[in-house]
Design a protein around this motif. Sequence first.
Motif, short mmCIF file in Angstrom:
data_model
loop_
_atom_site.label_atom_id
_atom_site.label_comp_id
_atom_site.label_asym_id
_atom_site.label_seq_id
_atom_site.Cartn_x
_atom_site.Cartn_y
_atom_site.Cartn_z
N GLY A 258 10.97 5.26 48.74
CA GLY A 258 11.52 6.29 49.61
C GLY A 258 10.48 7.29 50.06
N ILE A 259 9.55 7.63 49.15
CA ILE A 259 8.46 8.54 49.50
C ILE A 259 7.63 7.96 50.64
N ASP A 260 7.17 6.71 50.46
CA ASP A 260 6.28 6.14 51.45
C ASP A 260 6.99 5.87 52.77
N ALA A 261 8.30 5.53 52.70
CA ALA A 261 9.05 5.33 53.94
C ALA A 261 9.11 6.63 54.75
N ALA A 262 9.32 7.75 54.06
CA ALA A 262 9.37 9.04 54.75
C ALA A 262 8.00 9.40 55.32
N VAL A 263 6.95 9.13 54.58
CA VAL A 263 5.60 9.44 55.06
C VAL A 263 5.28 8.60 56.29
N ARG A 264 5.57 7.31 56.24
CA ARG A 264 5.29 6.44 57.39
C ARG A 264 6.13 6.81 58.60
N ALA A 265 7.28 7.42 58.36
CA ALA A 265 8.14 7.85 59.48
C ALA A 265 7.65 9.15 60.10
N ALA A 278 0.32 4.33 44.67
CA ALA A 278 -0.97 4.35 45.37
C ALA A 278 -0.79 4.26 46.88
N ALA A 279 0.17 3.44 47.32
CA ALA A 279 0.40 3.31 48.76
C ALA A 279 0.87 4.63 49.36
N GLY A 280 1.77 5.31 48.66
CA GLY A 280 2.26 6.60 49.14
C GLY A 280 1.16 7.63 49.20
N MET A 284 -0.16 9.42 52.61
CA MET A 284 -0.12 10.88 52.74
C MET A 284 -1.50 11.42 53.11
N LYS A 285 -2.52 10.90 52.49
CA LYS A 285 -3.89 11.34 52.78
C LYS A 285 -4.26 11.04 54.24
N THR A 286 -3.92 9.84 54.69
CA THR A 286 -4.25 9.44 56.06
C THR A 286 -3.53 10.28 57.09
N ARG A 331 -2.05 12.85 40.84
CA ARG A 331 -2.53 11.77 41.71
C ARG A 331 -2.86 12.29 43.10
N ALA A 332 -1.96 13.11 43.63
CA ALA A 332 -2.18 13.66 44.96
C ALA A 332 -3.42 14.56 45.00
#
Length: 430
Positions: A258-265, A278-280, A284-286, A331-332
């Motif tokens: 859910g985190i990464d889906a929101a970031v990609r959106a 790691a993907a999230g 986020m960094k990108t 991690r962030a």
Amino acid sequence: MLKSVAAAVLALCASAAGAETYAIQAGRLIIDASAPARGPSTVIVTDGRITRVETGAVSPAGATIVDLRTKTVMPGLIDVHVHLTSDANLPWYETLRPKYSDSYAAVTGVKNALITARAGFTTVRDVGSSGTSAIAVRDAIRDGSVPGPRMEVSGQPLSMIGGHADPAVGLSPTLRDALDATPEMFTVCTGTEECSKAVRRLGAQGVDVIKFMATGGVLDPGDIGLEQHFSDAEMKAIIDTAHALHLKVAAHAHGAKGIDAAVRAGVDSIEHGTFIDAAGIADMKTRGTFYVGTLLAFRGAVQMVGKGLLQPSSEKKARQAFEAWGVGLNRAYKAGVKIALGTDAGVFPHGQNAQEIGLMVTKGGMTPRDALIAATKGGAELMGLTAETGTLDNGKSADLIAVDGDPLTDPDAVTHVSYVMVMGKPIPMK
């Protein structure tokens, strides 16, 4: 011509003479948390704005002198994740009582706004309240009717049916049917069109930011869990519609997918980020997405376990989240993701917000200076307020506090606040 020039000069002189000026005398001065502190200094504030900084303790004619020569004066703290219109440690069923109207919530918000300001927070972002209660608190502070921090508000968060902000979850069928019939339920939405419409309705209410529940939550009574709720398409519709209205978007998100889906959106900030992978982190960094750790919320939730304050499903989720306390923030931080301080005040008692900085150091692995940057400049950047607050540069709003000790090296220093000024107005401390 000469008469008009003379009249203009006299008008300027009269205006200057009537200006409200403060001379804030500091023993140590932090203008910018990312820069070295200055020694004894005086911050001159005129009509709510910082006009200059002088070396030493100066006393300009006509100014109100604020003697803080034994203190460290610094930018006011910023909390980008609060719930001013609710209180902590109430049983889950307590808010179902008749007294918990929007009007009651607004009065609660006024009370907690002052508590939060006295704790050193000069700007906050309220990301979840009933109806228009937080909007009313924000506007009362803006109008000068009540004291409190500068506020941005999201109003009611968006939720899928059965999701974290669906108020009917866990209720009897009769109560659920009654809630489904109320106009306020528009924020529980399904499909891209319905969710886009809900964003527009919130925008029309006058909110400053949109919040949606990208995953399940710890404190709701649902059994769905902490993974992704809205679909990828629904998330993108929410975010694209909000951005078209010039509103930023915050995503409540615990589970990794859910985190990464929101970031990609395209979301602007991830709130909680408990089980980020790691993907999230990479996404986020990108994309420059902000991470808001809300570490105090974990402690607040676990302190309610075993006391009959939570339903069994919530207690289970609280224990799961507590096991990952601070891991996501660490991690962030190591990856260089942008970080802003957020606490989830309302899950724990208001006024304890500054303890988040210490947890960012001990649990999140941040240095005291970087935690302080997140608590000042980070929040200002996320909220789009860097021209207004976050540092004590000339021309900015006079949002400042006085603390004991050196907060650049000791996170506990910010928990000892003796003076607060918000937008050039001193906050009553008693």
